[in-house]
Design a protein around this motif. Structure first.
Motif, PDB file in Angstrom:
ATOM      1  N   VAL A  72       0.847  -1.205   0.000  1.00 49.22           N
ATOM      2  CA  VAL A  72       0.000   0.000   0.000  1.00 49.22           C
ATOM      3  C   VAL A  72       0.877   1.248   0.000  1.00 49.22           C
ATOM      4  O   VAL A  72       2.098   1.178   0.188  1.00 49.22           O
ATOM      5  CB  VAL A  72      -0.935   0.031   1.226  1.00 49.22           C
ATOM      6  N   ASN A  73       0.235   2.399  -0.165  1.00 48.39           N
ATOM      7  CA  ASN A  73       0.951   3.679  -0.133  1.00 48.39           C
ATOM      8  C   ASN A  73       0.859   4.386   1.210  1.00 48.39           C
ATOM      9  O   ASN A  73       1.624   5.318   1.466  1.00 48.39           O
ATOM     10  CB  ASN A  73       0.400   4.619  -1.215  1.00 48.39           C
ATOM     11  N   SER A  74      -0.079   3.972   2.061  1.00 47.73           N
ATOM     12  CA  SER A  74      -0.237   4.690   3.331  1.00 47.73           C
ATOM     13  C   SER A  74      -0.651   3.737   4.451  1.00 47.73           C
ATOM     14  O   SER A  74      -1.471   2.843   4.237  1.00 47.73           O
ATOM     15  CB  SER A  74      -1.274   5.813   3.196  1.00 47.73           C
ATOM     16  N   VAL A  75      -0.062   3.952   5.618  1.00 50.40           N
ATOM     17  CA  VAL A  75      -0.380   3.162   6.809  1.00 50.40           C
ATOM     18  C   VAL A  75      -0.565   4.115   7.983  1.00 50.40           C
ATOM     19  O   VAL A  75       0.237   5.038   8.189  1.00 50.40           O
ATOM     20  CB  VAL A  75       0.741   2.149   7.141  1.00 50.40           C
ATOM     21  N   LEU A  76      -1.609   3.869   8.743  1.00 45.02           N
ATOM     22  CA  LEU A  76      -1.846   4.582  10.000  1.00 45.02           C
ATOM     23  C   LEU A  76      -1.635   3.613  11.147  1.00 45.02           C
ATOM     24  O   LEU A  76      -2.226   2.535  11.156  1.00 45.02           O
ATOM     25  CB  LEU A  76      -3.277   5.137  10.042  1.00 45.02           C
ATOM     26  N   VAL A  77      -0.788   3.996  12.119  1.00 47.50           N
ATOM     27  CA  VAL A  77      -0.578   3.190  13.314  1.00 47.50           C
ATOM     28  C   VAL A  77      -1.084   3.975  14.512  1.00 47.50           C
ATOM     29  O   VAL A  77      -0.645   5.118  14.736  1.00 47.50           O
ATOM     30  CB  VAL A  77       0.919   2.848  13.516  1.00 47.50           C
ATOM     31  N   PHE A  98      -6.692   6.171   5.144  1.00 50.12           N
ATOM     32  CA  PHE A  98      -5.454   5.453   4.858  1.00 50.12           C
ATOM     33  C   PHE A  98      -5.792   4.117   4.177  1.00 50.12           C
ATOM     34  O   PHE A  98      -6.909   3.610   4.307  1.00 50.12           O
ATOM     35  CB  PHE A  98      -4.678   5.190   6.145  1.00 50.12           C
ATOM     36  N   GLU A  99      -4.789   3.531   3.538  1.00 47.97           N
ATOM     37  CA  GLU A  99      -5.013   2.255   2.863  1.00 47.97           C
ATOM     38  C   GLU A  99      -4.851   1.071   3.806  1.00 47.97           C
ATOM     39  O   GLU A  99      -5.260  -0.047   3.481  1.00 47.97           O
ATOM     40  CB  GLU A  99      -4.051   2.121   1.676  1.00 47.97           C
ATOM     41  N   CYS A 100      -4.242   1.301   4.963  1.00 47.20           N
ATOM     42  CA  CYS A 100      -4.063   0.237   5.958  1.00 47.20           C
ATOM     43  C   CYS A 100      -4.011   0.872   7.330  1.00 47.20           C
ATOM     44  O   CYS A 100      -3.472   1.978   7.483  1.00 47.20           O
ATOM     45  CB  CYS A 100      -2.761  -0.525   5.672  1.00 47.20           C
TER      46      CYS A 100
END
Length: 822
Positions: free
Chosen positions: A499-504, A583-585
Motif C-alpha cells: 500500500v501507499n499509506s499506513v496509520l498506526v 489510509f489504505e491500511c
C-alpha cells in the motif's frame, strides 16, 4: 445616601446598588424564563447584592478604588450573605409550609454562593454550611441593609415574587416525580437557577465596566433558516460530484435524508448510529438545523470527545454556513480552573482590577452554534466555582449533538445520564447521540431515558453490511508480550510493500514517539521516499490542524494522502474519532472494541478501494497503569476476540457487527459497574452521584451526631461534589505554546494590560495554541526555566526551546524546528 455597587475604573462613574439589582434581576429572569423559572431566577438577582446597602461596603469599595496598589483586604466586608439571610429569615419560619422552606433554601443558597459556588446543605463533617451562613453568622449592618432594600422593594412585593417562585418550583418537583427521575435532577435545576444569576451578574458588571449596552438577542430562527438553505445547497453540490454515485455515497445520501425527515419529530432523546465514515457531521447538522427551525430552538451545540474533532468539524461547518461570528469553538480553559477560588473568598468580591477583568472576560456560550468538548460539557454541570456553571442555562431549549458518545468517561456515566435527562425533561432540549458504536446507556443503573423508537437510521444491520470497507485481522496471539518499536516498524514496512499509506494508532504518547523514532532510523524509509508523520496531544490544536490540513507553507496530510503520496502516520487515539482522513491500511494496538471500530473508520473511508486490512496488535512499549479504562477495554476486547475465534456466527461473522459491539459493552459495563457513579477515594469510596442525589450517608451521620433530623429539607452536598469532580483526572495544567508566529504573538500580547473585551478575544484565540501538561512535565519545564507567567501569573506559556515541530511540548527543552521530516 448613594449606595454603590460598582465604580468604573476608567472614569470613576458609579453604578448604584438599586440599578445593579434591578438589571441583574431582569437578566436572570430572561435566562430563567426559557424553562419557566423566571421568578425563581429573578428573585436571586434582585437580592444577590443586598449587602451593598451599607456604609461599610460603600467605604470599602471607595477605598479599594482610591488605593489600587494597597486595597482593603478582600472579603473584609461581607455583602453576599445579607440577601440569603433575609430570604431564610422571612420564609423559612417554624410555621412555613414545606414548599416555602424548600424554595427559600434554593434561593438563599444561590444568593450566598454567587462568588464561589453553591454550599452544602449537609456536609461530610455532619454540619450544614448553608445554615452556618444564613442563620449562625453575624452580619454587620444587616438591619440597615434590610431597611434600605425595603425602601426600593416593599415586603409585600417581595412576598408576591416569592409566592410565584414557590409555584414554579413545585411545578418542577411534580414533573421530576412524574418522570421518575432521581433527586439529582433537583440539584441540577438549582444549578440552572444559579447559572442564570451568575451570567446576569457577570454580564451586567461587564457592560457597566465597558460602558456598553447589553447585546441585543440574536435572531436565531433567521440564522438557522439561512444556514439550512446553505447546507442544502452544499449537499446538492455533493450529489453532482465525481464520486456521488458510489455505493457508500448513495448510502450517505440516504442516511442524511432520513435525518432530515426525522427532524420533524418532537423534542426527545434520540440516537444516530451511522457507521464510521458515514457522514455524521453533515447529517446531524441537517437534523439539528431543521429541528431547531421546526421547534424554535435557540442554539445548536456539538459535544465531541477530542479537540481534534472540534477543529475539523467547526472548519467544515464554517465553510458551508459562511458565518464565522455565529460559530464558537470552546476547546479548553487557558486560565487555571482554580483561579477564581484564589481570587475571591467566602464573603467578598475581588476588587483588584486585573482579577476582575479576567473574571469578566470569560466566554459564556452566547452564539447560535457551539462546538465544545465532553470535558467542558461535564464541567458545566459538575465542576467547582462559578465560571463553568455560568454557561449551564445556555444548554436549554437547544439541539445538542453528542458526537462519539461512547467516549463518556467511565466514572461520569451516571452523572452524564443525569445531565441529559435534566436537559430533555427540564431544559426543553433535544439530544442526539451519534456513534457507530452505541454504548447502551439505557441499560445501566442510573439510565438514560430515551424517547420511543429513538434510532434515526432504519435497518441498521443492512446498513452495516453495505458499509463494509475493511477486514479486521487479530494478530494479538502472535506476540503475547507484544511487539516493540523495532518489530512494529518491520511490520509496517511489510504493509508498505502493498500500500501507499499506513496509520498506526497506539495507546500512549511514549509508545508513539518510540515508533516514530524507530521508523525514522530505518534505511528503507529514506530509500523509498516514505514520509513519517507524528500526532499526539502534546501538539496544540493549531499545530495538529496544520498537520492535517496544511497551511500557506505546505500541504497537509489529507491533501498528500489524496494525491497518493507514500505516508506513515503514527498517532495516539486522538485521530480515531471525527477526523475525515483515509489510509489504505490501519494498525491498532489492543484497546476497547469501540476504539478499534473507530480506528477502522480511518481505513478505506470512502470505499473507493476493494476491502482493505485493519490489524489488531499488541504494543510492548505501552504502559497502561495510569490508563485503567483502556486496560479494561483491552481485556474485554480479548474476551470478544476469543469468542469470535470459537464461534464467528454468534457475532454476525464480523468483529465490527452490532452484535459484537453490544457484547463488548455488556462485558465492559459489568466490569465497571461500581465505577460509573464517580467513587471518591478520599471519602472512602462514597460516590459523587449520591452527594448530589440523596446524600444518604452524610444525612444519616448528621442525624446520629445531632440526635435529630437536619433543619434543612434539602440535603445536597453540591460543594463537596464539585470539590472532587474532574471529568478527566489527569492533574494537567493548560499552557500556551509558541507554535508559529501567531502563537508567539499571542504570548507577547497577553503579557500586557488588557481590557475585558480584548482579553476575552485573546483568550479565545489562545485555545488553539494551548496544550494540557501533566504536573510532572510542568515541574520539569519550570526547572529548565521554560515556563513564562503571563497576566501576573494567572496564565502560563512556554519558551521556544520547550516546543518542537515534530512532537509539540518537549519537557526536556530539546525543541527543534526542522521541517524536513514533515
Amino acid at each position: 445616601m448613594t449606595y454603590i455597587a460598582h465604580i468604573r475604573q476608567k472614569d470613576n462613574e458609579i453604578q448604584t446598588v438599586p440599578e445593579h439589582l434591578i438589571e441583574v434581576q431582569h437578566g436572570a429572569e430572561q435566562a430563567g424564563e426559557k424553562i419557566g423559572i423566571k421568578n425563581l431566577a429573578g428573585i436571586t438577582g434582585l437580592l444577590h447584592d443586598m449587602g451593598k446597602f451599607t456604609e461599610l461596603f460603600r467605604d470599602y469599595i471607595q477605598e479599594a478604588v482610591a488605593n489600587p496598589d494597597k486595597p482593603p483586604r478582600k472579603g473584609s466586608v461581607d455583602h453576599s450573605t445579607a440577601g440569603g439571610k433575609l430570604i431564610h429569615e422571612r420564609y423559612h419560619t417554624i410555621h412555613a409550609i414545606p414548599q416555602a422552606k424548600v424554595t427559600a433554601e434554593w434561593i438563599a443558597n444561590c444568593i450566598i454562593s454567587h462568588h464561589q459556588g453553591l454550599r452544602d446543605y449537609i456536609s461530610p463533617d455532619q454540619t450544614s454550611p448553608y445554615i452556618e451562613r444564613v442563620v449562625t453568622k453575624e452580619l454587620q449592618q444587616y438591619e440597615q441593609a434590610k431597611e434600605e432594600f425595603y425602601k426600593h422593594i416593599p415586603p409585600e412585593q417581595l412576598d408576591s415574587l416569592f409566592e410565584l417562585a414557590t409555584a414554579e418550583l413545585q411545578h418542577y418537583i411534580k414533573i421530576i416525580k412524574d418522570h421518575k427521575l432521581p433527586p439529582i435532577t433537583g440539584s441540577l435545576l438549582m444549578k440552572y437557577m444559579f447559572s442564570c444569576l451568575i451570567d446576569a451578574d457577570r454580564t451586567n458588571t461587564r457592560c457597566f465596566e465597558e460602558n456598553e449596552t447589553p447585546i441585543q438577542s440574536i435572531d436565531y430562527r433567521s440564522f438557522f433558516e439561512k444556514s439550512y438553505s446553505l447546507l442544502s445547497q452544499h449537499l446538492t453540490t455533493l450529489e453532482q460530484g465525481n464520486y456521488a454515485n458510489t455505493p457508500i455515497n448513495l448510502l450517505r445520501r440516504e442516511m442524511s435524508r432520513q435525518c432530515d425527515e426525522f427532524a420533524l419529530r418532537p423534542s426527545g432523546v434520540y440516537t444516530l448510529s451511522i457507521p464510521t465514515g458515514g457522514g455524521k457531521t453533515l447529517a446531524s447538522m441537517r437534523y439539528a438545523l431543521k429541528h431547531a427551525i421546526q421547534h424554535n430552538k435557540q442554539r445548536i451545540i456539538y459535544i465531541v470527545p477530542y479537540t481534534t474533532i472540534i477543529e475539523q468539524n467547526a472548519d467544515e461547518i464554517r465553510s458551508i454556513l459562511q458565518n464565522d461570528d455565529m460559530i464558537l469553538e470552546h476547546h479548553s480553559n487557558v486560565i487555571d480552573d482554580k483561579f477564581e477560588d484564589r481570587q475571591e473568598d467566602d464573603d467578598g468580591e475581588a476588587y483588584e482590577v486585573r482579577a476582575k477583568n479576567l473574571k469578566l472576560a470569560r466566554d459564556h456560550w452566547d452564539r447560535p452554534i457551539i462546538f465544545t468538548t465532553m470535558v467542558q460539557f461535564l464541567n458545566t454541570f459538575y465542576a467547582s466555582g462559578t465560571r463553568n456553571v455560568r454557561r449551564l442555562h445556555q444548554l436549554s431549549n437547544a439541539v445538542i449533538v453528542f458526537d462519539e458518545v461512547q467516549s463518556v468517561p467511565v466514572h461520569c456515566i451516571s452523572l452524564f445520564n443525569a445531565a441529559l435527562n435534566f436537559l430533555h425533561v427540564i431544559g426543553r432540549s433535544s439530544l442526539l447521540l451519534c456513534t457507530a458504536t452505541q454504548p447502551g446507556l439505557d441499560f445501566v443503573k442510573h439510565k438514560l431515558h430515551f424517547s420511543d423508537e429513538p434510532e434515526i437510521i432504519q435497518d441498521l444491520d443492512h446498513v452495516g453490511r453495505s458499509f463494509k470497507r475493511v477486514e479486521l485481522h487479530d494478530l494479538t496471539q502472535q506476540a503475547p508480550s507484544g511487539w516493540g518499536a523495532e518489530e512494529l516498524s518491520s511490520f509496517v514496512q511489510d504493509q508498505m510493500r502493498e500500500v501507499n499509506s499506513v496509520l498506526v494508532i497506539l495507546n500512549t504518547k511514549m509508545a508513539v514517539r518510540k515508533l516514530f523514532e524507530a521508523l525514522n532510523e530505518a534505511e528503507w524509509l529514506q530509500e523509498e521516499g516514505v514520509q513519517v508523520v507524528h500526532l499526539s496531544t502534546n501538539m496544540c490544536p493549531a499545530h495538529r490542524k496544520a498537520v492535517f490540513s496544511g497551511n500557506e507553507e505546505q500541504e497537509g496530510l489529507i491533501q498528500r494522502l489524496a494525491k497518493g503520496e507514500r505516508i506513515i502516520c503514527v498517532s495516539t487515539q486522538l485521530i480515531e474519532a471525527g477526523v475525515n482522513i483515509s489510509f489504505e491500511c490501519v494498525v491498532r494496538s489492543l484497546a476497547g472494541l469501540d476504539s478499534i471500530a473507530q480506528a477502522a473508520g480511518r481505513c478505506n473511508r470512502h470505499g473507493r478501494d476493494a476491502i482493505r486490512n485493519v490489524y489488531i496488535v499488541r504494543a510492548a512499549d505501552e504502559v497502561l497503569t495510569r490508563l485503567p479504562e483502556i486496560k479494561i477495554g483491552a481485556d474485554k476486547t480479548e474476551r470478544v476476540l476469543q469468542e469470535y475465534r470459537d464461534n464467528p456466527a454468534s457475532l454476525g461473522n464480523d468483529l465490527l457487527s452490532s452484535a459484537a459491539i453490544a457484547r463488548y459493552f455488556e462485558y465492559y459495563f459489568y466490569e465497571i459497574e461500581d465505577k460509573m457513579h464517580y467513587p471518591i477515594k478520599k471519602l472512602e469510596q462514597k460516590n459523587l452521584f449520591d452527594l448530589m442525589d440523596r446524600n444518604r450517608y452524610y444525612v444519616d451521620a448528621y442525624k446520629h451526631k445531632h440526635a435529630k433530623p437536619p433543619e434543612v429539607l434539602n440535603h445536597y452536598a453540591i460543594a463537596t461534589a464539585e470539590k472532587y469532580f474532574e471529568a478527566i483526572s489527569n492533574n494537567a495544567t493548560a499552557v500556551i505554546v509558541p507554535y508559529s508566529d501567531k502563537g508567539k504573538k499571542l504570548i507577547l500580547d497577553l503579557n500586557g494590560e488588557l481590557e475585558p473585551n480584548e482579553l476575552g478575544e485573546l483568550l479565545r484565540e489562545a485555545q488553539q495554541y494551548t496544550v494540557n501538561i501533566y504536573d510532572q512535565e510542568l515541574r520539569q519545564l519550570e526547572k529548565n526555566g521554560d515556563v513564562i507567567h503571563l497576566l501576573h501569573g494567572h496564565v502560563l506559556a512556554l519558551r521556544e526551546p520547550a516546543y518542537s515541530e515534530h512532537f509539540g511540548v518537549e519537557p526536556k527543552g530539546e525543541g527543534t524546528w526542522d521541517m524536513a521530516m514533515l
